[in-house]
Write an enzyme that holds these catalytic residues in place. Sequence first.
Site, PDB file in Angstrom:
ATOM      1  N   LYS A  94     -44.858  25.826  37.050  1.00 53.39           N
ATOM      2  CA  LYS A  94     -46.247  26.251  37.129  1.00 53.39           C
ATOM      3  C   LYS A  94     -47.007  25.427  38.158  1.00 53.39           C
ATOM      4  O   LYS A  94     -47.683  25.977  39.041  1.00 53.39           O
ATOM      5  CB  LYS A  94     -46.920  26.121  35.759  1.00 53.39           C
ATOM      6  CG  LYS A  94     -48.375  26.592  35.742  1.00 53.39           C
ATOM      7  CD  LYS A  94     -49.025  26.356  34.397  1.00 53.39           C
ATOM      8  CE  LYS A  94     -49.405  24.896  34.227  1.00 53.39           C
ATOM      9  NZ  LYS A  94     -50.221  24.658  33.014  1.00 53.39           N
ATOM     10  N   ASP A 136     -49.849  30.265  33.472  1.00 52.82           N
ATOM     11  CA  ASP A 136     -50.508  29.351  32.549  1.00 52.82           C
ATOM     12  C   ASP A 136     -50.820  30.083  31.245  1.00 52.82           C
ATOM     13  O   ASP A 136     -50.391  31.223  31.044  1.00 52.82           O
ATOM     14  CB  ASP A 136     -51.763  28.737  33.183  1.00 52.82           C
ATOM     15  CG  ASP A 136     -52.909  29.730  33.288  1.00 52.82           C
ATOM     16  OD1 ASP A 136     -52.707  30.949  33.078  1.00 52.82           O
ATOM     17  OD2 ASP A 136     -54.042  29.292  33.581  1.00 52.82           O
TER      18      ASP A 136
END
Length: 293
Positions: free
Chosen positions: A161, A179
């Site tokens: 991420k 996320d």
Amino acid sequence: MKSIKKDSAKTAARKTGGTTGTKTGGTTGTKTGGTTGESHPALVRRARRINRELAEIYPYAHPELDFENPFQLVVATVLSAQTTDLRVNQTTPALFAKYPTPEDLAAADPAEVEEILRPCGFFRAKTRSVIGLSKALVEDFGGEVPGKLEDLVKLPGVGRKTAFVVLGNAFGRPGITVDTHFQRLVRRWKWTEETEPDKIEAAVGALFPKKDWTDLSHHVIWHGRRICHARKPACGACPIAPLCPSYGEGETDPEKARKLLKYEKGGFPGQRLNPPQSYLDAGGIAAPPLGAG
């Protein structure tokens, strides 16, 4: 903001609210389509239409972490775990003023860094991560943030991420940032039934051209922060309600829903102290510095 008629939104929700799932992905078993009963081409069309609508709603969408270079972005993104981007943006000016380069932060006294990072929470672990990644940058990459996924994920505290945030926003290389907001919304929209971030990334990535991935991430995350909240989504104030098979999970009354809007959609400051001019031109409000007001 576009007005939404509740009846049309409900009709659209009923039309997309079937009971059978679809699967795509050949031998990988990647599941898409949720329970809408859509064919894969129909799912692709609806997903891309949602992204086009979000692009109109948030034409000024951008990373909500303040940064001036790749080093600042990777550090800020690591610090953003378990806290808000606003809190990070209020904290990093002091950090980067004292330690402007990887070399400076790598040689820092951990106790001094901990004191600066205390407002971000988990400050001891985050101090170890940012000092550790700075040392790795100095020792392994000549003090420069690498522009490849396989190199970024080797840095302490950096996962996929964080790596995609850096690649997409510091290097212009497309990536999907999965996320908590992204995960929540793509499941509400029935783009995928997957729950693991890497599988969500693969399933959603298959619905869009690669060139759209970074902007798609911004659009979805912004919508999750401003309108499609985790606990009380503002369904009655959502411009894409007619495209959402989960319409009705949140408040559907338009007036009550508008009171749930956050950040500039609700007339409040955003996350960044130094946002892009396009955001300010669109009526966005810069966040206050640490300790103000």
